[in-house]
Design a protein around this motif. Structure first.
Motif, PDB file in Angstrom:
ATOM      1  N   ALA A 180      11.458 -37.691 -21.264  1.00 41.62           N
ATOM      2  CA  ALA A 180      10.966 -38.381 -22.455  1.00 41.62           C
ATOM      3  C   ALA A 180      11.930 -38.163 -23.625  1.00 41.62           C
ATOM      4  O   ALA A 180      12.293 -37.036 -23.943  1.00 41.62           O
ATOM      5  CB  ALA A 180       9.568 -37.882 -22.808  1.00 41.62           C
ATOM      6  N   LYS A 181      12.344 -39.243 -24.224  1.00 42.02           N
ATOM      7  CA  LYS A 181      13.425 -39.256 -25.201  1.00 42.02           C
ATOM      8  C   LYS A 181      13.160 -38.410 -26.450  1.00 42.02           C
ATOM      9  O   LYS A 181      14.063 -37.748 -26.953  1.00 42.02           O
ATOM     10  CB  LYS A 181      13.677 -40.717 -25.601  1.00 42.02           C
ATOM     11  CG  LYS A 181      14.904 -40.963 -26.407  1.00 42.02           C
ATOM     12  CD  LYS A 181      15.107 -42.464 -26.565  1.00 42.02           C
ATOM     13  CE  LYS A 181      16.340 -42.796 -27.359  1.00 42.02           C
ATOM     14  NZ  LYS A 181      16.531 -44.240 -27.485  1.00 42.02           N
ATOM     15  N   TYR A 182      11.933 -38.429 -26.974  1.00 43.33           N
ATOM     16  CA  TYR A 182      11.661 -37.772 -28.254  1.00 43.33           C
ATOM     17  C   TYR A 182      10.803 -36.514 -28.150  1.00 43.33           C
ATOM     18  O   TYR A 182      10.454 -35.946 -29.176  1.00 43.33           O
ATOM     19  CB  TYR A 182      11.033 -38.767 -29.234  1.00 43.33           C
ATOM     20  CG  TYR A 182      11.954 -39.925 -29.521  1.00 43.33           C
ATOM     21  CD1 TYR A 182      13.254 -39.713 -29.984  1.00 43.33           C
ATOM     22  CD2 TYR A 182      11.553 -41.231 -29.306  1.00 43.33           C
ATOM     23  CE1 TYR A 182      14.112 -40.769 -30.223  1.00 43.33           C
ATOM     24  CE2 TYR A 182      12.399 -42.296 -29.546  1.00 43.33           C
ATOM     25  CZ  TYR A 182      13.677 -42.063 -30.013  1.00 43.33           C
ATOM     26  OH  TYR A 182      14.525 -43.102 -30.247  1.00 43.33           O
ATOM     27  N   ASN A 183      10.486 -36.068 -26.974  1.00 41.91           N
ATOM     28  CA  ASN A 183       9.790 -34.789 -26.842  1.00 41.91           C
ATOM     29  C   ASN A 183      10.817 -33.673 -27.010  1.00 41.91           C
ATOM     30  O   ASN A 183      11.902 -33.723 -26.427  1.00 41.91           O
ATOM     31  CB  ASN A 183       9.117 -34.652 -25.475  1.00 41.91           C
ATOM     32  CG  ASN A 183       7.828 -35.426 -25.398  1.00 41.91           C
ATOM     33  OD1 ASN A 183       7.822 -36.578 -24.994  1.00 41.91           O
ATOM     34  ND2 ASN A 183       6.737 -34.792 -25.800  1.00 41.91           N
ATOM     35  N   ILE A 184      10.476 -32.673 -27.805  1.00 43.19           N
ATOM     36  CA  ILE A 184      11.373 -31.527 -27.963  1.00 43.19           C
ATOM     37  C   ILE A 184      10.752 -30.243 -27.437  1.00 43.19           C
ATOM     38  O   ILE A 184      11.463 -29.340 -27.023  1.00 43.19           O
ATOM     39  CB  ILE A 184      11.829 -31.350 -29.430  1.00 43.19           C
ATOM     40  CG1 ILE A 184      10.633 -31.285 -30.369  1.00 43.19           C
ATOM     41  CG2 ILE A 184      12.777 -32.463 -29.832  1.00 43.19           C
ATOM     42  CD1 ILE A 184      10.984 -30.945 -31.792  1.00 43.19           C
ATOM     43  N   ASP A 185       9.435 -30.174 -27.439  1.00 43.59           N
ATOM     44  CA  ASP A 185       8.744 -29.020 -26.859  1.00 43.59           C
ATOM     45  C   ASP A 185       8.546 -29.258 -25.368  1.00 43.59           C
ATOM     46  O   ASP A 185       8.459 -30.401 -24.924  1.00 43.59           O
ATOM     47  CB  ASP A 185       7.380 -28.821 -27.513  1.00 43.59           C
ATOM     48  CG  ASP A 185       7.491 -28.418 -28.982  1.00 43.59           C
ATOM     49  OD1 ASP A 185       8.519 -27.816 -29.346  1.00 43.59           O
ATOM     50  OD2 ASP A 185       6.572 -28.724 -29.749  1.00 43.59           O
ATOM     51  N   LYS A 186       8.496 -28.202 -24.615  1.00 44.67           N
ATOM     52  CA  LYS A 186       8.224 -28.251 -23.169  1.00 44.67           C
ATOM     53  C   LYS A 186       9.331 -28.936 -22.379  1.00 44.67           C
ATOM     54  O   LYS A 186       9.101 -29.420 -21.283  1.00 44.67           O
ATOM     55  CB  LYS A 186       6.881 -28.926 -22.880  1.00 44.67           C
ATOM     56  CG  LYS A 186       5.729 -28.279 -23.591  1.00 44.67           C
ATOM     57  CD  LYS A 186       4.454 -29.004 -23.352  1.00 44.67           C
ATOM     58  CE  LYS A 186       3.365 -28.402 -24.210  1.00 44.67           C
ATOM     59  NZ  LYS A 186       2.120 -29.061 -24.059  1.00 44.67           N
ATOM     60  N   VAL A 187      10.524 -29.011 -22.933  1.00 47.48           N
ATOM     61  CA  VAL A 187      11.648 -29.669 -22.258  1.00 47.48           C
ATOM     62  C   VAL A 187      12.457 -28.639 -21.496  1.00 47.48           C
ATOM     63  O   VAL A 187      12.903 -27.649 -22.058  1.00 47.48           O
ATOM     64  CB  VAL A 187      12.543 -30.395 -23.295  1.00 47.48           C
ATOM     65  CG1 VAL A 187      13.811 -30.919 -22.644  1.00 47.48           C
ATOM     66  CG2 VAL A 187      11.772 -31.517 -23.958  1.00 47.48           C
ATOM     67  N   PHE A 188      12.647 -28.888 -20.198  1.00 55.81           N
ATOM     68  CA  PHE A 188      13.428 -27.994 -19.358  1.00 55.81           C
ATOM     69  C   PHE A 188      14.677 -28.666 -18.794  1.00 55.81           C
ATOM     70  O   PHE A 188      15.477 -28.038 -18.156  1.00 55.81           O
ATOM     71  CB  PHE A 188      12.575 -27.479 -18.186  1.00 55.81           C
ATOM     72  CG  PHE A 188      11.364 -26.723 -18.644  1.00 55.81           C
ATOM     73  CD1 PHE A 188      11.491 -25.491 -19.258  1.00 55.81           C
ATOM     74  CD2 PHE A 188      10.104 -27.251 -18.459  1.00 55.81           C
ATOM     75  CE1 PHE A 188      10.368 -24.794 -19.679  1.00 55.81           C
ATOM     76  CE2 PHE A 188       8.976 -26.561 -18.867  1.00 55.81           C
ATOM     77  CZ  PHE A 188       9.115 -25.323 -19.489  1.00 55.81           C
ATOM     78  N   TYR A 189      14.841 -29.971 -18.999  1.00 56.28           N
ATOM     79  CA  TYR A 189      15.925 -30.708 -18.366  1.00 56.28           C
ATOM     80  C   TYR A 189      17.217 -30.691 -19.167  1.00 56.28           C
ATOM     81  O   TYR A 189      18.248 -31.122 -18.675  1.00 56.28           O
ATOM     82  CB  TYR A 189      15.516 -32.150 -18.053  1.00 56.28           C
ATOM     83  CG  TYR A 189      15.145 -32.980 -19.254  1.00 56.28           C
ATOM     84  CD1 TYR A 189      16.108 -33.658 -19.989  1.00 56.28           C
ATOM     85  CD2 TYR A 189      13.816 -33.102 -19.650  1.00 56.28           C
ATOM     86  CE1 TYR A 189      15.761 -34.431 -21.085  1.00 56.28           C
ATOM     87  CE2 TYR A 189      13.466 -33.871 -20.731  1.00 56.28           C
ATOM     88  CZ  TYR A 189      14.438 -34.533 -21.447  1.00 56.28           C
ATOM     89  OH  TYR A 189      14.097 -35.291 -22.526  1.00 56.28           O
ATOM     90  N   LYS A 190      17.205 -30.210 -20.397  1.00 57.03           N
ATOM     91  CA  LYS A 190      18.424 -30.233 -21.232  1.00 57.03           C
ATOM     92  C   LYS A 190      19.263 -29.005 -20.988  1.00 57.03           C
ATOM     93  O   LYS A 190      18.821 -27.963 -20.665  1.00 57.03           O
ATOM     94  CB  LYS A 190      18.066 -30.348 -22.701  1.00 57.03           C
ATOM     95  CG  LYS A 190      17.514 -31.728 -23.015  1.00 57.03           C
ATOM     96  CD  LYS A 190      17.277 -31.896 -24.480  1.00 57.03           C
ATOM     97  CE  LYS A 190      16.771 -33.308 -24.737  1.00 57.03           C
ATOM     98  NZ  LYS A 190      16.490 -33.581 -26.094  1.00 57.03           N
TER      99      LYS A 190
END
Length: 124
Positions: free
Chosen positions: A114-124
């Protein structure tokens, strides 16, 4: 390995364009969405916001979905406030269990990046 099946959307609403040839036509909701009433007032679940290319922009969850969806378009602190014009479609999945909502939200954010989610992101 854990296998998670993402449920199908229970409600999908799309942005409506004003009818220029119809006299006194007005869009009743913010940013061109007129069908918020299709979303249950009492149910909880997951909210998915898409652009016109069907790319996932943002994923959220809520105990009361309709109220939360409308707040994304009214609220000054919404995570999508700078990107509201980009939203063309909103999909809603009813998920009553709070733990399941949390799991689905985190999984969908990372699975579909998801482009604008910043919390809970593990793919970056």
């Amino acid at each position: 390995m854990i296998k998670i099946d993402i449920p199908k959307a229970d409600v999908i609403i799309t942005k409506k364009k004003p009818l220029e040839d119809v006299k006194d036509h007005k869009i009743s909701s913010e940013y061109g969405f007129t069908e918020f009433r299709q979303i249950s007032r009492e149910k909880g679940g997951i909210i998915l916001f898409y652009n016109d290319k069907d790319e996932l922009l943002f994923v959220g969850k809520a105990r009361k979905l309709r109220q939360r969806v409308t707040k994304h378009f009214d609220d000054n602190v919404s995570a999508i406030k700078k990107h509201r014009d980009e939203v063309q479609k909103i999909a809603v999945v009813y998920v009553e269990n709070p733990m399941e909502r949390e799991i689905y939200e985190t999984y969908i954010i990372n699975k579909f990046q998801a482009k604008y989610n910043i919390d809970k992101v593990f793919y970056k």
